[in-house]
Design a protein around this motif. Structure first.
Motif, PDB file in Angstrom:
ATOM      1  N   LEU A 102     -15.720   2.977   0.611  1.00  0.00           N
ATOM      2  CA  LEU A 102     -14.521   3.497   0.735  1.00  0.00           C
ATOM      3  C   LEU A 102     -15.221   5.540   0.469  1.00  0.00           C
ATOM      4  O   LEU A 102     -15.424   5.889   0.111  1.00  0.00           O
ATOM      5  CB  LEU A 102     -13.422   3.110  -0.605  1.00  0.00           C
ATOM      6  CG  LEU A 102     -12.818   2.043  -0.285  1.00  0.00           C
ATOM      7  CD1 LEU A 102     -12.366   1.653  -1.534  1.00  0.00           C
ATOM      8  CD2 LEU A 102     -12.384   1.313   0.423  1.00  0.00           C
ATOM      9  N   HIS A 137      -9.544   7.780   1.894  1.00  0.00           N
ATOM     10  CA  HIS A 137      -8.483   5.697   1.262  1.00  0.00           C
ATOM     11  C   HIS A 137      -7.742   5.881  -0.111  1.00  0.00           C
ATOM     12  O   HIS A 137      -6.596   5.321  -0.031  1.00  0.00           O
ATOM     13  CB  HIS A 137      -9.746   4.783   1.698  1.00  0.00           C
ATOM     14  CG  HIS A 137     -10.790   5.138   3.011  1.00  0.00           C
ATOM     15  ND1 HIS A 137     -11.461   4.166   3.089  1.00  0.00           N
ATOM     16  CD2 HIS A 137      -9.943   4.362   4.175  1.00  0.00           C
ATOM     17  CE1 HIS A 137     -12.009   4.082   4.394  1.00  0.00           C
ATOM     18  NE2 HIS A 137     -11.090   4.177   4.677  1.00  0.00           N
ATOM     19  N   CYS A 179      -5.236  -4.148   0.097  1.00  0.00           N
ATOM     20  CA  CYS A 179      -5.714  -4.190   1.083  1.00  0.00           C
ATOM     21  C   CYS A 179      -6.707  -4.386   2.203  1.00  0.00           C
ATOM     22  O   CYS A 179      -7.128  -4.525   3.035  1.00  0.00           O
ATOM     23  CB  CYS A 179      -5.215  -2.136   1.343  1.00  0.00           C
ATOM     24  SG  CYS A 179      -4.190  -1.550   1.470  1.00  0.00           S
ATOM     25  N   LEU A 213      -5.447  -1.226   6.029  1.00  0.00           N
ATOM     26  CA  LEU A 213      -4.804   0.132   5.015  1.00  0.00           C
ATOM     27  C   LEU A 213      -3.535   0.926   5.550  1.00  0.00           C
ATOM     28  O   LEU A 213      -4.314   1.465   6.657  1.00  0.00           O
ATOM     29  CB  LEU A 213      -6.200   0.624   4.143  1.00  0.00           C
ATOM     30  CG  LEU A 213      -5.577   1.886   3.303  1.00  0.00           C
ATOM     31  CD1 LEU A 213      -5.072   2.056   2.775  1.00  0.00           C
ATOM     32  CD2 LEU A 213      -6.741   3.235   2.970  1.00  0.00           C
ATOM     33  N   HIS A 224      -1.754   3.882   7.133  1.00  0.00           N
ATOM     34  CA  HIS A 224      -1.407   4.828   7.158  1.00  0.00           C
ATOM     35  C   HIS A 224      -0.119   5.705   6.238  1.00  0.00           C
ATOM     36  O   HIS A 224       0.876   4.953   6.633  1.00  0.00           O
ATOM     37  CB  HIS A 224      -1.638   6.660   8.351  1.00  0.00           C
ATOM     38  CG  HIS A 224      -1.854   7.484   7.835  1.00  0.00           C
ATOM     39  ND1 HIS A 224      -0.963   7.894   7.898  1.00  0.00           N
ATOM     40  CD2 HIS A 224      -2.862   8.351   8.301  1.00  0.00           C
ATOM     41  CE1 HIS A 224      -1.301   9.184   7.623  1.00  0.00           C
ATOM     42  NE2 HIS A 224      -2.263  10.410   8.102  1.00  0.00           N
ATOM     43  N   LEU A 247      -6.121   2.304   8.787  1.00  0.00           N
ATOM     44  CA  LEU A 247      -7.145   3.140   8.315  1.00  0.00           C
ATOM     45  C   LEU A 247      -8.349   2.880   7.860  1.00  0.00           C
ATOM     46  O   LEU A 247      -9.790   3.154   8.319  1.00  0.00           O
ATOM     47  CB  LEU A 247      -7.222   4.129   7.341  1.00  0.00           C
ATOM     48  CG  LEU A 247      -5.799   5.132   7.230  1.00  0.00           C
ATOM     49  CD1 LEU A 247      -5.611   5.349   5.815  1.00  0.00           C
ATOM     50  CD2 LEU A 247      -6.017   6.011   8.351  1.00  0.00           C
ATOM     51  N   PHE A 248      -8.616   1.430   7.920  1.00  0.00           N
ATOM     52  CA  PHE A 248      -9.596   0.315   7.576  1.00  0.00           C
ATOM     53  C   PHE A 248     -10.275  -0.002   9.175  1.00  0.00           C
ATOM     54  O   PHE A 248     -11.541  -0.313   9.582  1.00  0.00           O
ATOM     55  CB  PHE A 248      -9.649  -0.618   7.265  1.00  0.00           C
ATOM     56  CG  PHE A 248      -9.469  -0.373   6.287  1.00  0.00           C
ATOM     57  CD1 PHE A 248      -9.769   0.211   5.215  1.00  0.00           C
ATOM     58  CD2 PHE A 248      -9.416  -1.576   4.853  1.00  0.00           C
ATOM     59  CE1 PHE A 248      -9.624   0.987   3.521  1.00  0.00           C
ATOM     60  CE2 PHE A 248      -8.790  -1.564   3.580  1.00  0.00           C
ATOM     61  CZ  PHE A 248      -9.340  -0.325   2.901  1.00  0.00           C
TER      62      PHE A 248
END
Length: 475
Positions: free
Chosen positions: A281, A285, A320, A326, A328, A336-337
């Motif tokens: 991470l 994040h 998430c 995940l 934004h 975002l992943f």
């Protein structure tokens, strides 16, 4: 409860104790950077110097790892006069992903001082303007000016040996990286030119206004669109500074909100990375998780103590990781992943093991992270976290309240929220077989809306049953 509170406070105190020195190192390196940017501005006034670096300092001091600091260099351009156009397929070079918010910025009329930055690639197909502002030309010009400023500072003995390294400057990179010494620490600054343009303020999910945030903070943070290079011919929308402005706004609210971010970031760098220290991470994040927690838990009652604040971030992070999504905060359609080399199963196991038994993690250690290879995921919690969410009903306060109850850290006395939990729990019971969610582990609060859930011994970490804080005692 006293031992538990002391353990949380001790770990946080160790994190905070290093921030003063980190800030001093940042300011020393920042002084060198500003000297270089002043030299760039003297050679070409179209590159402006933004002396307000308090947001970058806020992020650097709260981040425990040595992540690069993004520095945006504003261009002296009236962004409102530029036309925002969709990129053509030929504008994206091999190896550069267009991503969300990618566009071309067309200069509508001649006579400006931008002629040397304008490209006619695709101009004939679009028609209208004289050409588009080419990020590749802007970056190349900025790079030459930076090198010239560095040489000038060296000749004037403004730089000492070892103060700066420009070895990371790459011909095809979309940022210009400098390594600058601040104290004994070397800080990487990623310098990017930025075009600023006014825009209509964004709204959270299109329905809430500043829910959980100080009044007007969302509108103020998103009143400008920032465009930074995405390829040699295309720009992309950047939310770097808007997100930091929201983080700064969160810091003005009551409760240990940023303290919870500090503590989780320490765990991220200390125990949640893989064996190679990569692919884990990021601080970005965790920033998104904090902003979602601020919106989803708007009541001050949710942020009364450090333990409860950390768990509000944890339940969102676990959801998430379990769903591999995940969103934004400002652009929820962006995951975002996606596109990152993350072992989300490994990370989920690490985060859940901390959530059930934090006593093994709330301390500083050097060397290898805490091993969780023997940890067995709790099936009831995992079933709750992996529920498919077709209508968005599980990205809501009631759902995360249920998860807080599962971890026995729910203390909010709000009849409206209790009722919402009870109604959602009834829906969940229809989707998950009862044998997968032990009743004693699940939402006891939903069954007794006016009581705090008690553990009856079925939890993974074998907690006691006197009260929820005793159950979470670390020692």
């Amino acid at each position: 409860m006293a031992a538990s509170t002391a353990a949380w406070a001790s770990c946080l105190g160790a994190v905070v104790s290093r921030e003063r020195q980190r800030l001093e190192h940042f300011q020393q390196a920042e002084n060198i950077l500003l000297t270089l940017l002043e030299g760039v501005h003297a050679r070409d006034p179209r590159f402006l110097v933004d002396y307000a670096r308090n947001l970058e300092a806020l992020e650097f001091t709260h981040c425990t790892s040595e992540d690069a600091v993004t520095v945006e260099v504003p261009l002296r351009i009236d962004g409102d006069t530029l036309r925002v156009l969709a990129c053509q397929p030929g504008d994206i070079l091999a190896g550069h992903c267009p991503g969300l918010g990618t566009c071309c910025l067309e200069v509508p009329s001649p006579g400006s001082d931008l002629e040397d930055w304008i490209s006619d690639v695709g101009a004939k197909e679009r028609g209208g303007g004289v050409g588009c502002l080419a990020p590749g030309k802007v970056l190349q010009h900025l790079k030459k000016l930076l090198v010239s400023a560095i040489v000038c500072c060296q000749r004037l003995f403004l730089l000492q040996p070892g103060d700066l390294s420009a070895e990371n400057l790459q011909e095809d990179a979309m940022e210009l990286s400098l390594l600058i010494r601040g104290g004994w620490r070397t800080i990487r600054f990623d310098i990017v030119p930025v075009v600023r343009r006014r825009q209509e303020p964004l709204w959270l999910q299109g329905q809430w206004s500043d829910r959980g945030f100080p009044k007007g903070s969302l509108q103020k943070a998103t009143e400008e669109a920032h465009f930074i290079p995405a390829s040699l011919h295309c720009w992309r929308s950047s939310t770097h500074l808007p997100i930091l402005r929201l983080l700064q706004a969160v810091d003005t609210l009551q409760g240990p909100r940023l303290d919870s971010l500090r503590l989780l970031d320490q765990l991220r760098s200390q125990d949640w990375a893989d064996e190679a220290g990569k692919g884990g991470l990021t601080f970005n994040h965790l920033k998104m998780v904090l902003l979602w927690a601020t919106e989803l838990f708007p009541s001050p009652e949710d942020w009364q103590d450090l333990e409860g604040s950390v768990y509000r971030l944890l339940v969102i992070l676990l959801r998430c990781l379990a769903t591999r999504h995940l969103p934004h905060f400002l652009h929820p359609e962006e995951n975002l992943f996606q596109g990152e080399t993350l072992d989300l199963t490994f990370l989920y196991r690490k985060v859940e093991s901390f959530a059930w038994d934090p006593r093994h993690f709330l301390h500083f250690h050097f060397g290898l992270p805490v091993h969780t290879n023997s940890w067995q995921a709790d099936p009831g919690t995992q079933a709750l976290l992996q529920l498919p969410d077709k209508d968005g009903s599980y990205w809501d306060t009631a759902y995360f309240d249920i998860l807080l109850s599962q971890f026995q850290v729910y203390q909010v006395q709000d009849d409206v929220r209790h009722l919402a939990m009870s109604e959602l729990h009834s829906k969940i019971q229809q989707e998950i077989p009862q044998q997968e969610i032990p009743q004693q582990n699940c939402v006891g609060l939903c069954c007794h809306p006016t009581s705090v859930p008690q553990n009856t011994g079925g939890c993974k970490a074998s907690y006691g049953a006197s009260d929820q804080h005793t159950a979470m005692s670390l020692y």
